[in-house]
Enzyme design. Structure first.
Site: not given
Ligand code: UD1
Ligand code: CA
Length: 451
Positions: A12, A18, A83, A108, A173, A230, A337, A352, A426
């Site tokens: 995911a 964000r 979600g 992430d 978690n 996050n 470079k 350079y 020169r």
């Molecule tokens: C999530 C977990 C939380 C855990 C934490 C660990 C859920 C509901 N919560 O929370 O229990 O402790 O990770 O770091 O699972 N993403 C999508 N689409 C979405 C939402 C999220 O692709 O609609 C992806 C994000 O890019 C990210 C990952 O899922 O890589 C987790 O999403 P994020 O919003 O960071 O979840 P947390 O609130 O951190």
């Molecule tokens: Ca997260």
């Protein structure tokens, strides 16, 4: 117990929490590599492992990064950010085939290791439908809490929905989960969105598994490994942890660093034997440093290869495409470079060198510049073997300087210089006898005395 071989990984990587940035979260770098690259590097790969990545809409850069890292991956687009469970279901087509294991990975958590993914999969072997990765957090704010009763995982509660008593729980978690692939879709499809954020939470899979009368398993790992990123503050913490790992690995590989805590490395930096890195050096992605090379303090190096016994800095900047031959020397306040500097080339001070090829043993005098850009496009400078470029020369590209050619100091070279030729460009110097004295007299005449 039957052998579990086939695996589907759903990563995911869509629009989660964000980071107040226009860059998609999973592309933020840790030690010079995107978080996505770290996670993919640790994820199982090879025969029998199919990778599905879920990305947000308009996330072309994420799709490009996936193509670069894993051309075999299938990419799915999650159109709305509803979600983590919703994200996983965006890859329904990849899950429906029912591999033995379904591993759900978040983009992430860049510090996670391959061994942890294996432990999680192993936890399914005794028949559990779901294995969850947990960790103890000193500050669990923001994480989902594992609700364990009588030694069994009953549910996961997201921070926002947790009661004060649940918020006191420090077992969190990590996000990564392993499902029995044959039951996964049935479980995840039951997840609803009745929570404070009206999101489809993957964590609700735990309670659903229990309702269905199946088993869950928990594997614990260190919080250092699974902290989810996050915020920019968490990104900075992850960088510190990763840097500490990289420094330790470099020291173990024999690199001499007397102040390792001041040196920044990239995840892909490679070292030969007897490399020395002085304090306060920053090394970005794509750098290889060969045997015996010395990187002096305050140098900044990206996408460059440094030959044996070469010397860089102090205060040097090596930009992408710099190739230093064996024994080459880049001194203070020199920038390079897209430049190949063959063995034994010396560029010791204040230069350079860009879009250039410099033959072996050529000496570039202090302050000499390759003028590679005319305001519209870039042009190349080619210098032969054993040439000498006098101090403060401007080489206006495109231009070629021959083997063993000599350019007089201060020249502005706009035409090619043949092999063995001496080029001087020169203005004529004029000396006026006594002129200095006359000048001083003129400046002081009639002016009040100092003091
Ligand atoms: C999530 C977990 C939380 C855990 C934490 C660990 C859920 C509901 N919560 O929370 O229990 O402790 O990770 O770091 O699972 N993403 C999508 N689409 C979405 C939402 C999220 O692709 O609609 C992806 C994000 O890019 C990210 C990952 O899922 O890589 C987790 O999403 P994020 O919003 O960071 O979840 P947390 O609130 O951190
Ligand atoms: Ca997260």
């Amino acid at each position: 117990m039957t052998a579990r071989t086939s695996l589907t990984i759903v990563l995911a990587a869509g629009e989660g929490t964000r980071m107040r940035s226009s860059i998609p979260k999973v592309l933020h770098p840790v030690a010079g590599q995107s978080m996505l690259a770290h996670v993919l590097g640790a994820s199982p790969s090879g025969a029998g492992a199919a990778l599905a990545v879920v990305i947000g809409p308009d996330h072309q850069p994420v799709a490009a990064e996936i193509r670069r890292l894993r051309p075999d991956a299938t990419t799915f687009i999650q159109r709305e950010r509803l979600g983590t469970a919703h994200a996983v279901l965006a890859a329904r087509e990849a899950i429906i085939g029912g591999a033995d294991d379904l591993l759900v990975v978040f983009g992430d958590t860049p510090l996670i290791s391959a061994a942890t993914f294996e432990r999680l999969r192993a936890a399914l072997k005794n028949g559990a439908a779901l294995a969850v990765l947990g960790f103890r957090a000193a500050d669990p704010t923001g994480y989902g809490r594992l609700l364990v009763e009588g030694g069994e995982l009953r549910a996961i509660r997201e921070h926002a929905d947790a009661s004060p008593a649940e918020r006191a729980i420090t077992l969190c978690n990590a996000g990564v989960m392993a499902f029995d692939g044959h039951r996964a879709l049935q479980i995840i499809e039951k997840i609803g969105n009745s929570n404070s954020k009206a999101e489809y939470y993957l964590v609700d899979a735990v309670a659903i598994v229990r309702e269905l009368g199946w088993e869950t398993a928990v594997i614990e790992t260190s919080g250092e490994e699974v902290r989810g990123i996050n915020t920019k503050a968490q990104l900075a913490e992850a960088e510190q942890i990763m840097q500490a790992r990289l420094r330790t690995a470099a020291l173990e590989a024999g690199v001499t660093m007397i102040a390792p805590e001041t040196i920044y490395l990239a995840a892909d930096t490679t070292f030969g034997n007897d490399v020395t890195i002085e304090p306060f050096v920053v090394i970005g992605p794509g750098v290889s440093i060969s045997d015996g090379a010395v990187i002096h303090s305050f140098s900044h190096i990206v996408q460059s290869s440094i030959g044996r016994n070469a010397s860089v800095g102090p205060y040097a900047r090596l930009r992408p495409g710099t190739l230093l031959g064996d024994g080459a020397k880049i001194g203070n306040f020199v920038e390079t470079k897209a430049a190949v500097l063959e063995a034994g080339v010396k560029v010791n001070h204040l230069s350079y060198i860009g879009d250039a090829h410099i033959g072996a043993n050529t000496n570039i005098g202090a302050g000499s510049i390759t003028c590679n850009y005319d305001g519209f496009s870039k042009h190349r400078t080619t210098i032969g073997v054993g040439a000498f470029i006098g101090t403060n020369s401007s080489l206006v590209a495109p231009v070629k300087i021959g083997n063993a050619a000599y350019v007089g100091s201060g020249s502005v070279i706009t035409r090619d210089v043949p092999d063995n030729a001496l080029a001087v460009e020169r203005g004529q110097q004029t000396n006026r006898e006594g002129g200095a004295a006359r000048y001083r007299e003129m400046k002081t005449r009639g002016e009040p005395k100092q003091g």
